[in-house]
Design an enzyme around this catalytic site. Structure first.
Site, PDB file in Angstrom:
ATOM      1  NE  ARG A  98       5.232 -43.842 -90.469  1.00 34.46           N
ATOM      2  CZ  ARG A  98       5.494 -44.830 -89.507  1.00 34.46           C
ATOM      3  NH1 ARG A  98       5.757 -44.573 -88.329  1.00 34.46           N
ATOM      4  NH2 ARG A  98       5.646 -45.866 -90.002  1.00 34.46           N
ATOM      5  CG  ASP A 159       0.999 -52.720 -83.662  1.00 35.42           C
ATOM      6  OD1 ASP A 159       1.206 -51.336 -83.152  1.00 35.42           O
ATOM      7  OD2 ASP A 159       2.009 -52.971 -84.582  1.00 35.42           O
ATOM      8  CG  HIS A 187       4.757 -50.906 -86.027  1.00 38.11           C
ATOM      9  ND1 HIS A 187       4.139 -51.236 -84.745  1.00 38.11           N
ATOM     10  CD2 HIS A 187       5.800 -50.234 -85.568  1.00 38.11           C
ATOM     11  CE1 HIS A 187       4.834 -50.740 -83.747  1.00 38.11           C
ATOM     12  NE2 HIS A 187       5.961 -50.216 -84.299  1.00 38.11           N
TER      13      HIS A 187
HETATM   14  P1  NAX Z   1      18.419 -48.961 -79.953  1.00 34.64           P
HETATM   15  O1  NAX Z   1      18.662 -47.721 -80.321  1.00 34.64           O
HETATM   16  O2  NAX Z   1      18.394 -49.323 -78.390  1.00 34.64           O
HETATM   17  O3  NAX Z   1      19.237 -50.147 -80.793  1.00 34.64           O
HETATM   18  C1  NAX Z   1      19.508 -50.053 -82.034  1.00 34.64           C
HETATM   19  C2  NAX Z   1      20.817 -50.968 -82.414  1.00 34.64           C
HETATM   20  O4  NAX Z   1      20.951 -50.741 -83.760  1.00 34.64           O
HETATM   21  C3  NAX Z   1      21.943 -49.727 -81.640  1.00 34.64           C
HETATM   22  O5  NAX Z   1      22.859 -50.679 -81.044  1.00 34.64           O
HETATM   23  C4  NAX Z   1      22.559 -49.313 -83.034  1.00 34.64           C
HETATM   24  O6  NAX Z   1      24.044 -49.254 -82.875  1.00 34.64           O
HETATM   25  C5  NAX Z   1      22.265 -50.493 -83.964  1.00 34.64           C
HETATM   26  N1  NAX Z   1      22.259 -50.095 -85.597  1.00 34.64           N
HETATM   27  C6  NAX Z   1      21.914 -48.737 -86.139  1.00 34.64           C
HETATM   28  N2  NAX Z   1      22.235 -48.828 -87.504  1.00 34.64           N
HETATM   29  C7  NAX Z   1      22.550 -50.062 -87.656  1.00 34.64           C
HETATM   30  C8  NAX Z   1      22.872 -50.874 -88.962  1.00 34.64           C
HETATM   31  N3  NAX Z   1      22.832 -50.136 -90.191  1.00 34.64           N
HETATM   32  N4  NAX Z   1      23.171 -52.187 -88.789  1.00 34.64           N
HETATM   33  C9  NAX Z   1      23.432 -52.594 -87.739  1.00 34.64           C
HETATM   34  N5  NAX Z   1      23.089 -52.161 -86.480  1.00 34.64           N
HETATM   35  C10 NAX Z   1      22.611 -51.001 -86.453  1.00 34.64           C
HETATM   36  O7  NAX Z   1      17.114 -49.144 -80.482  1.00 34.64           O
HETATM   37  P2  NAX Z   1      15.801 -50.410 -80.070  1.00 34.64           P
HETATM   38  O8  NAX Z   1      14.953 -49.994 -78.907  1.00 34.64           O
HETATM   39  O9  NAX Z   1      16.641 -51.572 -80.036  1.00 34.64           O
HETATM   40  O10 NAX Z   1      14.971 -50.366 -81.234  1.00 34.64           O
HETATM   41  C11 NAX Z   1      15.113 -50.988 -82.523  1.00 34.64           C
HETATM   42  C12 NAX Z   1      14.274 -50.395 -83.643  1.00 34.64           C
HETATM   43  O11 NAX Z   1      13.074 -50.969 -83.182  1.00 34.64           O
HETATM   44  C13 NAX Z   1      13.966 -48.910 -83.739  1.00 34.64           C
HETATM   45  O12 NAX Z   1      13.799 -48.665 -85.056  1.00 34.64           O
HETATM   46  C14 NAX Z   1      12.479 -48.861 -83.296  1.00 34.64           C
HETATM   47  O13 NAX Z   1      11.713 -47.801 -83.857  1.00 34.64           O
HETATM   48  C15 NAX Z   1      12.046 -50.324 -83.788  1.00 34.64           C
HETATM   49  N6  NAX Z   1      10.688 -50.705 -82.896  1.00 34.64           N
HETATM   50  C16 NAX Z   1       9.926 -51.443 -83.597  1.00 34.64           C
HETATM   51  C17 NAX Z   1       8.641 -51.782 -83.094  1.00 34.64           C
HETATM   52  C18 NAX Z   1       7.601 -52.539 -83.841  1.00 34.64           C
HETATM   53  O14 NAX Z   1       6.566 -53.178 -83.410  1.00 34.64           O
HETATM   54  N7  NAX Z   1       8.008 -53.013 -85.211  1.00 34.64           N
HETATM   55  C19 NAX Z   1       8.333 -51.776 -81.587  1.00 34.64           C
HETATM   56  C20 NAX Z   1       9.612 -51.367 -80.782  1.00 34.64           C
HETATM   57  C21 NAX Z   1      10.536 -50.223 -81.502  1.00 34.64           C
HETATM   58  O15 NAX Z   1      10.072 -49.215 -81.455  1.00 34.64           O
END
Ligand code: NAX
Length: 324
Positions: A98, A159, A187
């Site tokens: 983490r 959650d 979270h």
């Molecule tokens: P993905 O890896 O499918 O999509 C992330 C996208 O962000 C990619 O297309 C990548 O190119 C883009 N990206 C990376 N760095 C960037 C930047 N500096 N500026 C703009 N775009 C950027 O991940 P996904 O499944 O969509 O999850 C996205 C985030 O949500 C992750 O950090 C994940 O851990 C988080 N989550 C949060 C949750 C919550 O309850 N708060 C639950 C779901 C999820 O785990």
């Protein structure tokens, strides 16, 4: 018809983006009479995928979508934004703990916060979804000194929805019968789903479920749900995360009509949570303003769980103090 609002979504070509954009575009987030201009941000390697997403959005012919901007420039994506979903961030890989994730993603949110500060509307509503979302929201907020810190929040609604779903399944009722369950803290798997004010079909939840289930299996199921989804689906929660993001923003935009929901917001010292920590509290929203429900009785078990979250989030804050 209302004038269009500008909605920025980062990480728009990712998994959550793919579910989220269609909900925003269809009107399920900001309402069926509210046109939107979508301002979609990706990093340069994500731009070809984003182009495909934009083609599909055009092909969906949503009447409420007045324009779509696809860019890798944050200064363009956040221009005059009314609402921002900060989803884009680097996912955790097997070799990262983490702390590594916090260090990898923190700098993204300094740049994002600054661009929002410089270009978004002064009353913009920013929801951080990208993990570790509480601390990323803290960094974005600290990087936007010209905006009020009430512009920033992080998502614990998934959650909350998971907790409501488990309560409904256990009792065998539709989830709509479950009200006022909420989340304390981070979270992360320390988060605490609190049922002390919850009702199920009008009956207090504390009279329905025995506390050994609530403090045992229920707590564990909610806390480890993300891992269970990954194990079952081979991919992390995406549609449910997008749905929770819509719920969070919709409640912020339209109000909760007295319902208690969970939002991680900068603490003002409520319930002994140190000022400034981005902490999930029970809140209600009225007229676009988030109010913490600050008069709940907190038993010893809940107090101990709140403290665990304070400790975890304080450690996260220390790990990024050079970014704040
Ligand atoms: P993905 O890896 O499918 O999509 C992330 C996208 O962000 C990619 O297309 C990548 O190119 C883009 N990206 C990376 N760095 C960037 C930047 N500096 N500026 C703009 N775009 C950027 O991940 P996904 O499944 O969509 O999850 C996205 C985030 O949500 C992750 O950090 C994940 O851990 C988080 N989550 C949060 C949750 C919550 O309850 N708060 C639950 C779901 C999820 O785990």
């Amino acid at each position: 018809m209302l004038p269009p609002i500008r909605v920025a979504v980062t990480g728009a070509a990712g998994n959550i983006g793919y579910a989220l954009l269609w909900r925003i575009a269809s009107g399920s987030c900001f309402g069926p009479d509210q046109p939107v201009i979508l301002q979609l941000l990706e990093i340069p390697p994500g731009m070809p995928r984003l182009e495909g997403v934009v083609m599909e959005l055009h092909d969906s012919a949503f009447p409420l979508v007045h324009d779509i901007v696809a860019t890798s420039d944050p200064n363009v994506a956040f221009k005059d934004a009314d609402a921002c979903f900060l989803v884009g961030s680097r996912p955790r890989t097997a070799d990262m703990d983490r702390a590594d994730l916090i260090r990898a993603n923190g700098p993204i949110f300094t740049g994002t916060g600054k661009a929002i500060n410089d270009h978004a509307k002064k009353d913009v509503r920013v929801l951080v979804v990208g993990n570790p979302c509480n601390t990323n929201a803290l960094i974005a907020c600290a990087s936007a000194p010209d905006l009020d810190d009430s512009c920033f929040s992080a998502m614990t609604r998934l959650d909350q929805n998971r907790a409501a779903g488990q309560l409904a399944l256990r009792k065998g009722v539709p989830v709509a019968k479950v009200q006022d369950v909420f989340i304390w803290g981070n979270h992360a798997d320390t988060m605490y789903p609190d049922i002390s004010r919850a009702t199920v079909d009008g009956t207090p939840a504390t009279e329905i479920y025995d506390s050994s289930w609530i403090r045992g299996e229920f707590l564990k199921t909610v806390a480890t749900r993300g891992k269970a989804i990954i194990n079952a689906r081979g991919a992390s929660s995406a549609a449910s995360a997008a749905s929770a993001a819509v719920d969070h923003m919709q409640d912020w935009w339209m109000g909760t009509d007295g319902r208690i929901v969970s939002m991680a917001i900068p603490s003002k010292g409520w319930y002994g949570v140190p000022e400034g920590l981005m902490f999930s509290f029970p809140v209600v929203v009225e007229g676009g303003k988030i109010h913490v429900v600050d008069d709940l009785e907190v038993d010893d078990f809940a107090r101990q769980k709140i403290q665990q979250n304070v400790d975890a989030l304080s450690a996260e804050r220390d790990a990024v103090k050079d970014l704040l």
